[in-house]
Design an enzyme around this catalytic site. Structure first.
Site, PDB file in Angstrom:
ATOM      1  N   ASP A   1      59.023 -12.770  38.483  1.00 24.11           N
ATOM      2  CA  ASP A   1      59.506 -11.820  38.165  1.00 24.11           C
ATOM      3  C   ASP A   1      60.005 -11.401  36.618  1.00 24.11           C
ATOM      4  O   ASP A   1      60.649 -12.267  36.741  1.00 24.11           O
ATOM      5  CB  ASP A   1      60.196  -9.985  38.876  1.00 24.11           C
ATOM      6  CG  ASP A   1      60.402  -9.142  38.607  1.00 24.11           C
ATOM      7  OD1 ASP A   1      59.462  -8.502  37.753  1.00 24.11           O
ATOM      8  OD2 ASP A   1      61.614  -9.000  38.952  1.00 24.11           O
TER       9      ASP A   1
ATOM     10  N   ASP B   1      61.663  -8.479  34.557  1.00 23.78           N
ATOM     11  CA  ASP B   1      62.785  -7.286  34.155  1.00 23.78           C
ATOM     12  C   ASP B   1      63.480  -7.438  35.053  1.00 23.78           C
ATOM     13  O   ASP B   1      63.554  -6.829  36.632  1.00 23.78           O
ATOM     14  CB  ASP B   1      62.398  -5.733  33.379  1.00 23.78           C
ATOM     15  CG  ASP B   1      61.032  -6.231  32.975  1.00 23.78           C
ATOM     16  OD1 ASP B   1      61.975  -6.026  30.963  1.00 23.78           O
ATOM     17  OD2 ASP B   1      60.098  -5.987  32.541  1.00 23.78           O
TER      18      ASP B   1
HETATM   19  C1  XBP Z   1      59.379  -3.834  35.641  1.00 28.95           C
HETATM   20  C2  XBP Z   1      59.195  -1.917  34.815  1.00 28.95           C
HETATM   21  C3  XBP Z   1      58.742  -2.339  33.807  1.00 28.95           C
HETATM   22  C4  XBP Z   1      59.817  -2.124  31.985  1.00 28.95           C
HETATM   23  C5  XBP Z   1      58.842  -1.272  31.159  1.00 28.95           C
HETATM   24  O1  XBP Z   1      59.468  -3.614  36.585  1.00 28.95           O
HETATM   25  O2  XBP Z   1      58.617  -1.419  35.274  1.00 28.95           O
HETATM   26  O3  XBP Z   1      57.833  -0.734  32.868  1.00 28.95           O
HETATM   27  O4  XBP Z   1      60.669  -1.108  32.753  1.00 28.95           O
HETATM   28  O5  XBP Z   1      57.377  -1.983  31.046  1.00 28.95           O
HETATM   29  P1  XBP Z   1      59.139  -4.906  37.482  1.00 28.95           P
HETATM   30  P2  XBP Z   1      56.262  -1.439  30.559  1.00 28.95           P
HETATM   31  O6  XBP Z   1      60.215  -6.129  36.751  1.00 28.95           O
HETATM   32  O7  XBP Z   1      59.500  -4.639  38.872  1.00 28.95           O
HETATM   33  O8  XBP Z   1      57.492  -5.902  36.781  1.00 28.95           O
HETATM   34  O9  XBP Z   1      56.973  -0.085  29.233  1.00 28.95           O
HETATM   35  O10 XBP Z   1      56.279  -2.572  29.706  1.00 28.95           O
HETATM   36  O11 XBP Z   1      55.541  -1.226  31.240  1.00 28.95           O
HETATM   37 MG    MG Z   2      61.923  -6.650  37.677  1.00 28.72          MG
END
Ligand code: XBP
Ligand code: MG
Length: 259
Positions: A12, A14
């Site tokens: 993952d 973020d």
């Molecule tokens: C990450 C997210 C993303 C980011 C924003 O979740 O939920 O939506 O917060 O990115 P994970 P975008 O770590 O579970 O993948 O605005 O580009 O969608």
């Molecule tokens: Mg995440």
């Protein structure tokens, strides 16, 4: 439970590779709102609630439906949200280009060690592909884009996490069984997705996710740790770290082998 040896790692982005949400995505959303003349302001606490929905466009819609119901939406709501989200992506990638968001402790070390050990690497994230590229380019350098065999991101699958689809897509692209891989996540939506794809999962928590239910994780850590910057095992078998205070390839193999 595992079949054969460990072959690949699926990450993952973020919250896992970098702490991007509070000081990255959130700030960029607010900049995009201001640009559009909106008085919306997502403070750190509200953003924690909005994180229950993954995907930036989906998150804006969730905000309007649950926290700003008086807003008179334009007729083309999809187009309006897409425009805001594009502006947000521009701000976010700018923030990254200023070097404002580092990788989390131990991430670069573990990626390099894994490559040396011949493990295959992939990314499985709900964020926009441009965001993944910007993060890698401005931390480990443009060359590191090539470290990942597959960068599965954003709208490439219609159903975002907690649906398992993004992991299933990455596995299919790599022609791998889930049982020969490990996933790395930081959140409840993330582990639902990875476990939904039958991937054994290692969690590193962050401030937004430390209270999430990680009972389905193989190991829960505060960070990957570094020699000199120890990590702490919050759940799971601390013996997996082989007496070290950081996650290395030997530890990954041990986690993968454990039933
Ligand atoms: C990450 C997210 C993303 C980011 C924003 O979740 O939920 O939506 O917060 O990115 P994970 P975008 O770590 O579970 O993948 O605005 O580009 O969608
Ligand atoms: Mg995440």
């Amino acid at each position: 439970m595992s079949s054969g040896s460990l072959r690949a790692l699926l990450f993952d982005v973020d919250g896992t590779l970098a702490d991007t949400e509070r000081d990255g995505h959130r700030v960029a959303f607010n900049q995009a709102f201001r640009d559009a003349g909106l008085d919306w302001d997502w403070d750190a606490a509200l953003y924690g609630k909005l994180l229950s929905v993954t995907g930036g466009k989906e998150r804006i819609r969730f905000y309007l439906e649950n926290f700003n119901r008086d807003f008179v939406a334009p007729a083309d709501l999809d187009g309006f949200i897409a425009g805001l989200h594009q502006a947000k992506t521009d701000h976010y990638t700018n923030l990254l280009s200023e070097g404002r968001i580092p990788l989390r402790p131990g991430v670069e070390r573990l990626l390099r060690e894994a490559r040396k050990a011949g493990l295959r690497l992939a990314i499985a994230t709900t964020t926009t592909p441009a965001n993944v590229e910007a993060l890698l380019v401005h931390t480990t350098g443009a060359e590191s884009l090539g470290w990942f065999e597959v960068i599965a991101a954003g709208d490439i699958v219609p159903a975002k996490k907690p649906a398992p689809d993004i992991y299933l897509y990455a596995l299919q692209q790599m022609d791998l069984e889930s049982t020969s891989c490990l996933a790395f996540e930081d959140s409840i939506n993330g582990i639902r997705a990875s476990r939904g794809a039958n991937l054994k999962t290692i969690i590193t928590i962050n401030d937004y996710t430390r209270e999430d239910d990680f009972s389905d994780a193989a190991l829960v850590l505060d960070t990957f740790g570094e020699p000199g910057a120890p990590c702490h095992v919050l759940a799971g078998d601390a013996k997996a770290l082989n007496g070290n205070a950081y996650l290395d390839v030997a530890a990954l193999q041990r986690v993968h082998q454990d039933a």
